[in-house]
Design an enzyme around this catalytic site. Structure first.
Site, short mmCIF file in Angstrom:
data_model
loop_
_atom_site.label_atom_id
_atom_site.label_comp_id
_atom_site.label_asym_id
_atom_site.label_seq_id
_atom_site.Cartn_x
_atom_site.Cartn_y
_atom_site.Cartn_z
CE LYS A 126 -4.47 1.01 -0.03
NZ LYS A 126 -5.48 0.02 -0.09
CG ASP A 166 -7.50 3.23 -0.66
OD1 ASP A 166 -7.72 2.05 -0.85
OD2 ASP A 166 -7.57 4.06 0.07
#
Ligand code: 2IT
Length: 449
Positions: A126, A166
């Site tokens: 991430k 995201d």
């Protein structure tokens, strides 16, 4: 609880006490997988848990960009390559003011087990930045993305680490990021990012995938209860890409979303957000980085509540938090239980605090964990990588059918994992165990490092 699990949790709590979200997810996942460690003492001998809670690599970098007036701004960028045991690191980028090391690390940790659960060969990662896209012009966002990629491009690649979107990173940002990657590399490696536009290697259904997948998963839950999705009313938090996909697929299957919320408001639309006009309007609000829903309420003549949350309303069948982490704490959980609504289907990453989650679990409400429910998004990202490496493009029907069967499979393996350890109908532990078993075994077989 297994003594080894207990020890590693307390070590993480002590060592990373300032990383609240990271500690939270470690506690949640590891306590779920306690029975696995009872059965696999060799994992303790090999120090698997200590290794699992430490990212393989995590770095931050300076991202400097100039605004439209020529003023320089400095942000911090992050990438966490948490676990690469089963495939290249894979996970989104979040651009949001509150981003910090703890948030990126928690998301990368969650991503590792979610990705394993998809059944596809992707590791967990991430990244993101504390850049705030709100109020920024198109040109400013482009310059920020170019600068971000300039700092990151050496450390990612189709077989190494594959970022995606995201919060704050959608198709537009992915376009700028990919353009800069291609410019710097001088070759066309579009498998480096997913969520791309359709003209340069994006997959059909990727924008819809997270929300569609969530509804397919919900469908399995309802089915197990002898219930059906037809006619169901759903309250979602958020109105971003994920909530939009939920609204769209729900309406296709005869259900409807009747509540949606922003950070500081909600609207009630009893007819449901089901028409193309309404769905497109939601997308348009998001595209404009809007955080308020007053415009929706005015346009479609529905109730608007400023400064309020809808938790506790009882004219819906299902709650689906789709906004952000920790949106449901003990107070919200209490209202949910009191409402008598039977289904609580997590969609956003870690929407529930651990305290609220234990309370909900004790209440008997049916809970599905986001790690499983939202996995269709990254699952279709992995399908996008496959299409890129084969240099072809699957049809909408092909991608959607793969997504649907992936969600059915995720539901099934979670249930089987729970049953294998005598936990009954526990989708939370089941999802954690199924993802964990795969990653732990891969690490174990690859030796100690
Ligand atoms: O939380 C997530 O799973 C995502 N933001 C999607 C990640 C991806 O690589 O598609």
């Amino acid at each position: 609880m297994n003594a080894y699990v207990e020890r590693v949790i307390s070590e993480v709590k002590e060592k990373y006490k300032d990383q609240k979200e990271f500690v939270q997810t470690v506690e949640e996942v590891l306590s779920s997988v306690s029975p696995v460690l009872d059965r696999h003492p060799e994992y303790e001998t090999a120090g698997i848990l200590e290794r699992m809670v430490e990212p393989e690599r995590m770095f931050s970098f300076r991202v400097v960009w100039t605004d439209d007036a020529g003023v320089p701004h400095t942000n911090v960028g992050y990438r966490c390559q948490f676990n690469g045991a089963i495939g290249p690191y894979k996970g989104g980028l979040r651009f949001q003011k509150n981003v910090n090391e703890s948030i990126i690390k928690f998301l990368a940790f969650e991503q590792t087990y979610k990705n394993a659960l998809t059944g596809l060969p992707i590791g967990g990662g991430k990244g993101g930045s504390d850049f705030d896209p709100a109020g920024r012009s198109e040109a400013e966002i482009m310059r920020f993305c170019q600068s971000y990629m300039t700092a990151l491009y050496r450390y990612i690649g189709p077989d190494q680490d594959v970022p995606a979107g995201d919060m704050g990173v959608g198709g537009k940002e992915i376009g700028y990021l990919f353009g800069q990657y291609r410019r710097l590399r001088g070759d066309f490696k579009n498998g480096v990012l997913t969520g791309k536009g359709l003209t340069y290697g994006g997959s059909l259904i990727r924008p819809e995938a997270t929300g569609y997948g969530a509804i397919y998963y919900l469908n399995e839950v309802l089915h197990q209860q002898g219930d059906t999705i037809r006619g169901k009313k759903i309250a979602v938090t958020g109105f971003g890409n994920v909530a939009w996909g939920v609204m769209k697929k729900a309406s296709q299957l005869g259900a409807r979303v009747t509540y949606m919320s922003g950070p500081n408001c909600y609207v009630k639309d009893p007819e449901g957000i089901i028409t193309k006009e309404k769905l497109d309007f939601v997308l348009e609000l998001r595209r404009r980085n809007e955080t308020d829903l007053k415009a929706y309420a005015d346009r479609f003549g529905c109730e608007y509540h400023a400064g309020e949350k809808f938790w506790g309303v009882n004219d819906v069948d299902i709650y689906m938090p789709c906004a952000t982490q920790n949106e449901v704490g003990p107070e919200e959980a209490k209202k949910i239980v009191e409402s008598g609504v039977r289904y609580y289907i997590e969609v956003s990453n870690m929407p529930t605090t651990n305290e609220a989650l234990s309370y909900l679990r004790r209440s008997g409400i049916i809970i599905a964990p986001s790690k499983a429910v939202n996995a269709g998004g990254v699952g279709v990202s992995s399908l996008e990588m496959s299409q890129n490496s084969e240099r072809l493009m699957w049809t909408e029907e092909e991608v959607e059918e793969r997504l649907r069967s992936m969600m059915v499979n995720i539901y099934r393996v979670s249930l089987e994992a729970a049953q294998k350890y005598g936990l009954g109908y526990d989708l939370i532990s089941g999802a954690n165990i199924a993802g964990f078993e795969k990653v732990a075994q891969a690490m174990y077989e690859q030796g100690i490092f």
